[in-house]
Design an enzyme around this catalytic site. Structure first.
Site, mmCIF file in Angstrom:
data_model
loop_
_atom_site.group_PDB
_atom_site.id
_atom_site.type_symbol
_atom_site.label_atom_id
_atom_site.label_comp_id
_atom_site.label_asym_id
_atom_site.label_seq_id
_atom_site.Cartn_x
_atom_site.Cartn_y
_atom_site.Cartn_z
ATOM 1 C CB SER A 1 32.227 42.940 45.619
ATOM 2 O OG SER A 1 32.248 42.317 46.885
ATOM 3 C CD GLN B 1 43.604 41.673 42.230
ATOM 4 O OE1 GLN B 1 42.918 42.479 41.600
ATOM 5 N NE2 GLN B 1 44.896 41.500 41.985
ATOM 6 C CB VAL B 2 40.900 35.006 44.291
ATOM 7 C CG1 VAL B 2 41.459 33.648 44.716
ATOM 8 C CG2 VAL B 2 39.753 35.415 45.212
ATOM 9 C CG ASP C 1 27.855 37.221 47.783
ATOM 10 O OD1 ASP C 1 26.961 37.554 46.970
ATOM 11 O OD2 ASP C 1 29.026 37.605 47.702
#
Length: 442
Positions: free
Chosen positions: A134, A137-138, A285
């Site tokens: 959210s 980024q990976v 989460d």
């Protein structure tokens, strides 16, 4: 106008446009239908177009909009099937998809956070992101250790301006309560948004996330069922951790065998219930994008930006009151709820009605094994959200103390995932092992 204000105006315009036109009117009608207030027949075409409008906008946004969409996406199992079908694909996309950050921006953040020689720390770095979160980024990369050895890593890079985006999105989303009630019947988004706002600062601090992940990794080191990747390096806006190679939980939900789904559900429940006592933390989460099933059967867990700090473990009254309810001790249940602030200390309340309100919710732990299903969750959502139902009327006399808000949300999110998995497992035994005070029998 600079780029940042221009983007902010664009984001605001997109969000502000959502309630307008047929989509807003249709979802308002759909919310009435879901909660049993009206019996309007809504065409599949309008459902599809509403889903596309709502979630395509959320999916294009980073920050609060995507985070809120992800939080809600686990609840799609609560919708009646004829309404849920057009939404399912759009909701699932929110769990692991977002527009990528430009390569130049990625490199700029890495240089700022890891130093101008950041490339020397990696033997390889893939500029194409492997996943999106959210607020970041990976990227997959190969980390170069000081001794010359290498390891596969995940590099999480925070979006520039993520904090401002989160605040702006959450402010806009507060205006869309009627639309989101179509996704979760009876949902009041204000407490959820307030809680998300409170956690923005924590989630933006990747060094704080690294600290949480290290605590989880230590608590589950060499665990035969749960795998937490190690933290390799951290900076305020960059986090480098071990790479987790596994099958996304979303794939298990969509096409896993019954046995695979049951096992994934058992491991999810084990993590949720054991973490407060083992790590002093709760993974907060629980959307499917944060979990992988490893080849060796373990549940891989990623993304520790949202955690609840519970140094004393899960509050004992939760287990004790659940046990009292299963044993049918109505007066003791109400006394426990009053003591914790769920029931007013001055208002009269029907203890037997409270017990009847709670017992269906506790069905998953009333027997040795239970299979969570979408049908069960839909029935409970209808029972609790229909203003005509006794349960709804009684719920108006119950409170949710602020100290329990996060635990409540995470538990609901976990249940939503278990219902998507339609997982059968010995949930009562898992509670008995990990939940303080829980005694289903005298």
């Amino acid at each position: 106008m600079t780029d940042i204000p221009r983007r902010a105006v664009s984001r605001t315009a997109k969000l502000a446009a959502l309630p307008l036109g047929f989509a807003g009117r249709t979802v308002l009608g759909m919310g009435k239908r879901v909660t049993g207030i009206a019996s309007d027949v809504i065409s599949a075409e309008i459902q599809q177009r509403t889903a596309e409008q709502l979630f395509s906008v959320l999916g294009q946004l980073k920050g609060g909009a995507m985070k809120f969409g992800q939080a809600l996406s686990v609840f799609e199992a609560a919708l009646p099937e004829d309404i849920a079908a057009p939404y399912r694909q759009a909701l699932t996309k929110l769990q692991e998809a977002a527009p990528p950050l430009p390569v130049a921006s990625v490199h700029k953040v890495l240089a700022e956070q890891l130093g101008p020689d950041w490339r020397e720390r990696f033997a390889e770095f893939d500029d194409v992101p492997a996943a999106a979160a959210s607020i970041g980024q990976v990227h997959r990369a190969t980390w170069r250790e000081a001794d010359g050895t290498t390891r596969d890593v995940a590099v999480k890079i925070q979006y520039p301006g993520a904090g401002d985006a989160l605040l702006a999105d959450l402010k806009q989303l507060s205006r869309l309560g009627a639309m989101f009630r179509a996704i979760q019947p009876g949902l009041d988004i204000k407490p959820l948004l307030a809680e998300l706002r409170e956690r923005i600062t924590e989630e933006l601090d990747y060094e704080l996330e690294a600290e949480s992940q290290r605590a989880f990794a230590a608590a589950y080191a060499d665990d035969p069922e749960i795998f937490i990747p190690p933290v390799v390096s951290s900076a305020p806006r960059v986090l480098v951790t071990g790479w987790v190679e596994g099958r996304p939980l979303a794939d298990i939900i969509r096409e896993g065998t019954e046995q695979e789904r049951d096992e994934a559900g058992r491991l999810m429940a084990t993590l949720h219930l054991s973490a407060p006592s083992r790590a002093g933390l709760l993974h907060a989460d629980p959307h499917p994008g944060n979990f992988r099933m490893l080849a060796d059967g373990r549940l891989g867990v990623i993304d520790f930006g949202a955690v609840a700090r519970m140094p004393e473990g899960t509050p004992e009254p939760i287990g004790r009151i659940a046990g009292l309810a299963l044993r049918g001790e109505a007066e003791a249940v109400v006394a426990g709820l009053r003591e914790e602030g769920f029931v007013s200390t001055t208002e009269e309340i029907d203890a037997q009605a409270v017990l009847e309100f709670l017992q269906p919710v506790l069905a998953p732990i009333a027997e040795e094994e239970f299979r969570f299903t979408r049908a069960w969750l839909r029935a409970e959502a209808t029972r609790l959200a229909n203003p005509r139902s006794p349960a709804y009327q009684l719920s108006r006399q119950l409170n949710l103390p602020p100290s329990y808000l996060l635990i409540h949300r995470v538990t609901l999110g976990s249940i939503g995932v278990l219902c998507q998995l339609e997982a059968k497992a010995p949930y009562r035994a898992i509670l008995a092992r990990w939940l303080p005070g829980f005694a289903p029998t005298p």
